[in-house]
Design a protein around this motif. Structure first.
Motif, mmCIF file in Angstrom:
data_model
loop_
_atom_site.group_PDB
_atom_site.id
_atom_site.type_symbol
_atom_site.label_atom_id
_atom_site.label_comp_id
_atom_site.label_asym_id
_atom_site.label_seq_id
_atom_site.Cartn_x
_atom_site.Cartn_y
_atom_site.Cartn_z
ATOM 1 N N ALA A 49 2.682 -17.098 -62.035
ATOM 2 C CA ALA A 49 3.709 -18.126 -62.212
ATOM 3 C C ALA A 49 3.922 -18.926 -60.937
ATOM 4 N N VAL A 50 3.930 -18.242 -59.803
ATOM 5 C CA VAL A 50 4.153 -18.925 -58.518
ATOM 6 C C VAL A 50 3.006 -19.890 -58.206
ATOM 7 N N VAL A 51 1.806 -19.584 -58.654
ATOM 8 C CA VAL A 51 0.651 -20.441 -58.377
ATOM 9 C C VAL A 51 0.464 -21.495 -59.474
ATOM 10 N N LEU A 52 0.570 -21.104 -60.726
ATOM 11 C CA LEU A 52 0.249 -22.010 -61.830
ATOM 12 C C LEU A 52 1.292 -23.101 -62.044
ATOM 13 N N TYR A 53 2.560 -22.798 -61.889
ATOM 14 C CA TYR A 53 3.594 -23.791 -62.165
ATOM 15 C C TYR A 53 3.491 -25.009 -61.242
ATOM 16 N N PRO A 54 3.474 -24.830 -59.917
ATOM 17 C CA PRO A 54 3.380 -26.033 -59.074
ATOM 18 C C PRO A 54 2.037 -26.749 -59.222
ATOM 19 N N THR A 55 0.969 -26.002 -59.444
ATOM 20 C CA THR A 55 -0.331 -26.629 -59.628
ATOM 21 C C THR A 55 -0.334 -27.471 -60.898
#
Length: 83
Positions: A22-28
């Protein structure tokens, strides 16, 4: 000999995986959607080699911010005032 506590994956491992994803996919996904790409492409972040290819595609793609800047430059060249 090691104890039995090291065998298998538990709930903590799965929870940690979900948090990191979630921490990586959401901002990406947000960055890609602002660029006009589908946020689904953010899954490439977790696939080795494809993440580097995706990074190079994003680096050299036309960004919406550059399109607005380019239209301002063209209007200055044509003698059109911005005020």
């Amino acid at each position: 000999m090691m104890g039995h506590w090291m065998y298998g994956y538990g709930l903590g491992h799965g929870l940690w995986l979900v948090i990191v994803a979630a921490v990586v996919l959401y901002p990406t996904g947000r960055i890609l959607s602002r660029m006009g790409f589908s946020p689904v492409w953010s899954i490439l972040v977790f696939i080795p080699l494809f993440n580097l290819i995706g990074l190079w595609i994003v680096a050299f793609a036309d960004w919406p911010a550059n399109a607005g800047r380019q239209s301002l430059l063209n209007s200055d060249r044509n003698g059109i005032s911005r005020s």
